[in-house]
Design a protein around this motif. Structure first.
Motif, short mmCIF file in Angstrom:
data_model
loop_
_atom_site.label_atom_id
_atom_site.label_comp_id
_atom_site.label_asym_id
_atom_site.label_seq_id
_atom_site.Cartn_x
_atom_site.Cartn_y
_atom_site.Cartn_z
N ALA A 1 0.92 -1.27 0.18
CA ALA A 1 -0.05 -0.03 -0.01
C ALA A 1 0.79 1.23 0.11
O ALA A 1 0.49 2.03 -0.93
N LEU A 2 1.98 1.35 0.83
CA LEU A 2 2.67 2.32 1.03
C LEU A 2 3.48 2.65 -0.35
O LEU A 2 3.36 3.88 -0.92
N ALA A 3 3.95 1.60 -1.08
CA ALA A 3 4.50 1.62 -2.20
C ALA A 3 3.85 2.16 -3.50
O ALA A 3 4.01 3.07 -4.12
N GLU A 4 2.64 1.83 -3.24
CA GLU A 4 1.57 2.35 -4.32
C GLU A 4 1.18 3.74 -3.97
O GLU A 4 0.92 4.64 -4.92
N ILE A 5 1.00 4.15 -2.82
CA ILE A 5 0.65 5.62 -2.58
C ILE A 5 1.92 6.48 -3.04
O ILE A 5 1.71 7.48 -3.64
N MET A 6 3.18 6.21 -2.53
CA MET A 6 4.07 6.88 -3.05
C MET A 6 4.67 7.02 -4.69
O MET A 6 4.85 8.05 -5.06
N ARG A 7 4.21 5.87 -5.15
CA ARG A 7 4.36 5.98 -6.81
C ARG A 7 3.29 6.80 -7.24
O ARG A 7 3.69 7.59 -8.16
N THR A 8 2.19 6.79 -6.66
CA THR A 8 1.05 7.64 -7.24
C THR A 8 1.22 8.94 -7.14
O THR A 8 0.95 9.94 -7.70
N MET A 9 2.07 9.20 -6.12
CA MET A 9 2.48 10.65 -5.75
C MET A 9 3.63 11.10 -6.70
O MET A 9 4.17 12.14 -6.37
N SER A 10 4.11 10.24 -7.35
CA SER A 10 5.09 10.45 -8.13
C SER A 10 6.64 10.32 -7.44
O SER A 10 7.56 10.89 -7.95
N PHE A 11 6.74 9.91 -6.53
CA PHE A 11 8.18 9.58 -5.64
C PHE A 11 8.85 8.44 -6.82
O PHE A 11 8.15 7.76 -7.33
N ALA A 12 10.16 8.58 -6.99
CA ALA A 12 10.74 7.66 -7.80
C ALA A 12 11.49 6.60 -6.79
O ALA A 12 12.28 6.87 -5.99
N MET A 13 10.63 5.61 -6.77
CA MET A 13 10.70 4.41 -5.88
C MET A 13 11.94 3.56 -6.09
O MET A 13 12.40 3.15 -7.32
N HIS A 14 12.97 3.36 -5.13
CA HIS A 14 14.30 2.68 -5.30
C HIS A 14 13.79 1.08 -4.82
O HIS A 14 13.15 1.00 -4.09
N ASP A 15 14.27 0.52 -5.96
CA ASP A 15 13.81 -1.18 -5.80
C ASP A 15 14.34 -1.93 -4.36
O ASP A 15 13.90 -2.65 -4.06
N GLY A 16 15.70 -1.20 -4.25
CA GLY A 16 16.43 -1.87 -3.29
C GLY A 16 15.59 -1.36 -2.01
O GLY A 16 14.89 -0.56 -1.86
N GLY A 17 16.19 -1.88 -0.92
CA GLY A 17 15.47 -1.55 0.34
C GLY A 17 16.26 -2.26 1.55
O GLY A 17 17.37 -2.63 1.27
N LEU A 18 15.62 -2.26 2.55
CA LEU A 18 16.35 -2.69 3.71
C LEU A 18 14.97 -3.45 4.67
O LEU A 18 14.03 -3.04 4.84
N GLU A 19 15.58 -4.77 5.39
CA GLU A 19 14.69 -5.57 6.07
C GLU A 19 15.49 -5.96 7.18
O GLU A 19 16.40 -6.70 7.04
N ILE A 20 15.41 -5.40 8.32
CA ILE A 20 15.83 -5.97 9.55
C ILE A 20 14.88 -6.28 10.47
O ILE A 20 13.91 -5.45 11.14
N ALA A 21 14.62 -7.57 10.82
CA ALA A 21 13.52 -8.12 11.65
C ALA A 21 13.71 -7.53 13.24
O ALA A 21 14.69 -8.28 13.99
N LEU A 22 12.90 -6.67 13.50
CA LEU A 22 13.11 -6.14 15.10
C LEU A 22 11.58 -6.54 15.73
O LEU A 22 11.34 -6.11 16.90
N LEU A 23 10.64 -6.96 15.06
CA LEU A 23 9.14 -7.30 15.56
C LEU A 23 9.21 -7.83 16.98
O LEU A 23 9.99 -9.01 16.93
#
Length: 176
Positions: A120-142
């Motif tokens: 949902a966040l990626a869709e919102i930000m793409r719709t807003m015309s952010f240039a989304m970087h395909d890379g990202g980061l996940e570090i499990a802290l839950l």
């Protein structure tokens, strides 16, 4: 030097997302600066009637911070399979501005279970015309307490993962 703004979608004092962004800021590679925005909880609810000359000061602070940044990193929890209202509200304050247009953005995740919010966040930000970087980061802290989060985020492989993610994002920023 890329100036990167980081926004946590969580208002919790012991937020895993906020801890992750603070660690990204501490461990940014040489030549990169990551600043964590701390005003999400003070934003008034978005109202289009309050734009322009009536824009509240905290909203103006956010808009100016995003406009002045070379890129944006967002870390967001998932609430009821969606983006938390506070973060969506912050994004709404940016919708009618040029701050988001072609602004490089990256998502960072503190939970492997936040799949609906990520999409949902990626869709919102793409719709807003952010240039989304395909890379990202996940570090499990839950589910981790603050001391446990700090220990995990200080592990050498996690520090390296954070530096590599920010460096990859900085390279993406430079290419745009």
């Amino acid at each position: 030097m890329p100036n990167i703004l980081a926004i946590s979608g969580s208002l919790r004092a012991a937020s895993t997302n906020s801890a992750l962004l603070a660690a990204l800021a501490r461990n940014a590679p040489l030549g990169c600066r990551v600043t964590v925005h701390d005003g999400l909880g003070r934003l008034p609810i978005f109202n289009p009637d309050d734009e322009g000359e009536r824009t509240p000061s905290e909203a103006s602070r956010l808009i100016d911070a995003v406009t002045g940044a070379d890129g944006l990193i967002v870390s967001c929890p998932e609430y009821a399979h969606g983006v938390p209202g506070g973060l969506k509200n912050a994004l709404d304050w940016l919708v009618s501005r040029d701050a988001a247009v072609a602004k490089p953005a990256m998502l960072a995740h503190a939970s492997p279970r936040s799949l609906f919010a990520r999409a949902a966040l990626a869709e919102i930000m793409r719709t807003m015309s952010f240039a989304m970087h395909d890379g990202g980061l996940e570090i499990a802290l839950l589910g981790k307490k603050p001391a446990e989060m700090e220990a995990i985020l200080a592990e050498p492989e996690k520090v390296l993962a954070m530096r590599n993610a920010v460096q990859g994002f900085a390279d993406f920023i430079r290419s745009h």
